[in-house]
Design a protein around this motif. Structure first.
Motif, short mmCIF file in Angstrom:
data_model
loop_
_atom_site.label_atom_id
_atom_site.label_comp_id
_atom_site.label_asym_id
_atom_site.label_seq_id
_atom_site.Cartn_x
_atom_site.Cartn_y
_atom_site.Cartn_z
N GLU A 106 -8.86 67.56 -37.47
CA GLU A 106 -9.71 68.72 -38.11
C GLU A 106 -10.28 68.38 -39.33
OE1 GLU A 106 -9.83 73.37 -37.26
OE2 GLU A 106 -7.90 72.61 -37.56
N ASN A 107 -11.50 68.73 -39.55
CA ASN A 107 -12.17 68.45 -40.87
C ASN A 107 -12.79 69.80 -41.29
OD1 ASN A 107 -13.18 67.74 -43.39
ND2 ASN A 107 -13.79 65.79 -42.67
N ILE A 108 -12.15 70.65 -42.10
CA ILE A 108 -13.09 71.95 -42.48
C ILE A 108 -13.33 72.16 -44.02
CG2 ILE A 108 -12.68 74.47 -42.53
CD1 ILE A 108 -11.01 74.33 -40.13
N VAL A 109 -14.54 72.47 -44.39
CA VAL A 109 -14.99 72.59 -45.62
C VAL A 109 -15.04 73.98 -45.88
CG1 VAL A 109 -16.56 71.84 -47.48
CG2 VAL A 109 -16.10 70.10 -45.19
N HIS A 110 -14.48 74.48 -47.13
CA HIS A 110 -14.45 75.89 -47.56
C HIS A 110 -15.14 76.06 -48.69
CE1 HIS A 110 -10.32 75.89 -45.63
NE2 HIS A 110 -10.95 76.61 -45.02
N LEU A 111 -15.43 74.91 -49.59
CA LEU A 111 -16.10 75.19 -50.98
C LEU A 111 -17.01 73.57 -51.03
CD1 LEU A 111 -16.83 76.52 -53.49
CD2 LEU A 111 -14.72 75.50 -54.56
N ARG A 112 -18.13 73.68 -51.35
CA ARG A 112 -18.79 72.46 -51.61
C ARG A 112 -19.92 72.69 -52.70
NH1 ARG A 112 -20.43 70.96 -46.53
NH2 ARG A 112 -22.20 72.12 -46.62
N GLU A 113 -19.51 72.51 -53.91
CA GLU A 113 -20.75 72.64 -55.00
C GLU A 113 -20.66 71.34 -55.87
OE1 GLU A 113 -18.79 76.01 -57.30
OE2 GLU A 113 -19.08 77.60 -55.64
N SER A 114 -21.64 71.54 -56.79
CA SER A 114 -21.90 70.15 -57.65
C SER A 114 -20.84 69.87 -58.49
CB SER A 114 -23.21 70.56 -58.52
OG SER A 114 -22.82 71.53 -59.30
N HIS A 115 -19.86 70.76 -58.74
CA HIS A 115 -18.49 70.48 -59.72
C HIS A 115 -17.48 70.46 -58.93
CE1 HIS A 115 -20.98 71.23 -63.67
NE2 HIS A 115 -21.57 70.21 -62.89
N LYS A 116 -17.28 71.07 -57.62
CA LYS A 116 -16.22 71.22 -57.13
C LYS A 116 -16.10 71.10 -55.57
CE LYS A 116 -15.84 74.84 -59.56
NZ LYS A 116 -15.35 75.77 -60.55
N SER A 117 -15.15 71.01 -54.91
CA SER A 117 -15.29 71.06 -53.50
C SER A 117 -13.88 71.10 -52.80
CB SER A 117 -15.77 69.59 -52.92
OG SER A 117 -15.96 69.58 -51.46
N ALA A 118 -13.72 71.92 -51.72
CA ALA A 118 -12.40 72.19 -51.21
C ALA A 118 -12.62 72.25 -49.55
CB ALA A 118 -11.79 73.47 -51.83
N GLY A 119 -11.33 72.03 -49.11
CA GLY A 119 -11.26 72.14 -47.60
C GLY A 119 -9.73 71.83 -47.03
N TYR A 120 -9.94 71.52 -45.78
CA TYR A 120 -8.69 71.26 -45.05
C TYR A 120 -8.77 70.36 -43.84
CZ TYR A 120 -5.20 72.47 -41.34
OH TYR A 120 -3.95 72.43 -40.54
N LEU A 121 -7.70 69.32 -44.01
CA LEU A 121 -7.88 68.23 -43.18
C LEU A 121 -6.52 68.26 -42.54
CD1 LEU A 121 -9.14 65.41 -45.51
CD2 LEU A 121 -9.97 66.19 -43.34
N GLU A 122 -6.70 68.02 -41.33
CA GLU A 122 -5.45 67.89 -40.45
C GLU A 122 -5.45 66.61 -39.76
OE1 GLU A 122 -3.10 70.13 -36.77
OE2 GLU A 122 -4.49 71.33 -37.86
N PHE A 123 -4.25 65.85 -40.05
CA PHE A 123 -4.17 64.45 -39.78
C PHE A 123 -3.12 64.43 -38.42
CE2 PHE A 123 -5.42 64.08 -43.97
CZ PHE A 123 -6.60 62.92 -43.84
N GLU A 124 -2.88 63.35 -37.69
CA GLU A 124 -1.82 63.43 -36.66
C GLU A 124 -0.25 64.07 -37.33
OE1 GLU A 124 -1.76 59.49 -34.09
OE2 GLU A 124 -2.97 58.86 -35.93
N ASN A 125 -0.17 63.54 -38.54
CA ASN A 125 1.13 64.15 -39.28
C ASN A 125 1.05 64.72 -40.51
OD1 ASN A 125 2.02 60.95 -37.69
ND2 ASN A 125 3.22 62.55 -37.30
#
Length: 313
Positions: A201-220
């Motif tokens: 899973e790859n979710i993006v919560h914040l995407r601006e020119s100076h900052k970005s944030a989100g959630y990544l789910e891997f197998e483990n």
């Protein structure tokens, strides 16, 4: 002793490549950059030919080849959007490429390079130095030997202050750099996928020119991430001591210490490449897929798993 050429000699990362070439007892025969502030070369290879025009550089490489001087490697330290073109140039001239990350900006660029590499007799290498960091290697060994069904909870935070120049430079142009997540985050995504497996899973919560944030789910692993070049995002305890960078990876509530040990990672990368054990196109595929999706995903409202720094914005 191998012969190297270097493209992007005036850039921030070039001195690490110059040092790596020197430390591995090899020779730099030519360097290129459209900017001529390359006095750092005096410390490593003062006798290397230097060019400010690509055409003259390329002609010189062809000329020495006709004079039976073999070019073994081209080191590429140029802006992200030019990597693809400069890798192709290296292969055309019969050299292996050593390219800084991100090796390309888009997955389809990677696929095209794979075809070109197969057609040539040369290798494309990229610098994924976190895979060579002692603390990261130790972590991978721990995860690999642990339960295959366990999912670790991770908070990744990386804040590295940049001034007003950033927006004026190519780094501030998303079409050239890929944006914050690509430019300063791609090696973290590579490290996470290398240790914790495929992305689920790859979710993006914040995407601006100076900052970005989100959630990544891997197998483990479940990873909440936050990247920024805004010094206002630095924690108070970091500002108090005058630090401009904050790097943290917290795994199940425990901090992973990897603030030191970065000094010689480019040299280690070159040592592995020279032994034929460098990281190639297949190795960096996951991270290129991740950053491409981060750039093009729809933003999701703050719900579920999101990095605590985002709630402060």
């Amino acid at each position: 002793m191998k012969n190297f050429a270097l493209i992007g000699a005036a850039g921030y990362i070039a001195p690490r490549h110059l040092k790596a070439i020197k430390d591995t007892n090899n020779n730099l025969i030519a360097a290129l950059d459209k900017f001529d502030s390359v006095g750092v070369m005096d410390r490593y290879f003062p006798n290397a030919d230097f060019f400010v025009e690509f055409e003259r550089f390329d002609r010189y490489i062809e000329k020495i080849k006709r004079n039976n001087v073999n070019l073994d490697y081209v080191s590429i330290c140029t802006p992200n959007y030019l990597h693809d073109s400069h890798i192709r140039m290296a292969l055309r001239r019969g050299a292996d490429a050593i390219c800084e990350k991100p090796i390309v900006l888009n997955p389809w660029n990677l696929e095209a390079l794979m075809d070109i590499e197969k057609e040539s007799e040369n290798k494309i290498n990229t610098i994924l130095q976190l895979r060579l960091h002692p603390s990261i290697i130790k972590l991978k060994q721990k995860i690999t030997s642990g339960s295959k069904n366990k999912k670790y909870d991770i908070d990744l935070t990386y804040i590295t202050s940049r001034g007003k120049w950033y927006d004026i430079s190519w780094k501030g142009d998303e079409s050239k750099s890929g944006g914050i997540a690509t430019n300063i985050g791609v090696h973290f995504y590579d490290m996470l996928s290398w240790i914790f497996g495929d992305v689920q899973e790859n979710i993006v919560h914040l995407r601006e020119s100076h900052k970005s944030a989100g959630y990544l789910e891997f197998e483990n692993a479940r990873v909440r991430w936050f990247l920024s070049i805004d010094e206002n995002d630095l924690p108070g305890r970091v500002k108090v001591v005058g630090q401009k960078t904050f790097r943290s990876i917290e795994i199940d509530g425990e901090e992973l210490e990897f603030s030191s040990g970065f000094t010689d990672l480019h040299t280690k990368s070159y040592q592995e490449i020279l032994k034929g054990k460098g990281f190639g196109l297949v190795d960096c595929r996951r991270s290129i897929d991740i950053v491409h999706e981060i750039r093009n995903s729809e933003l999701i409202r703050l719900k579920g798993e999101y990095h605590p720094f985002v709630s402060k914005k």
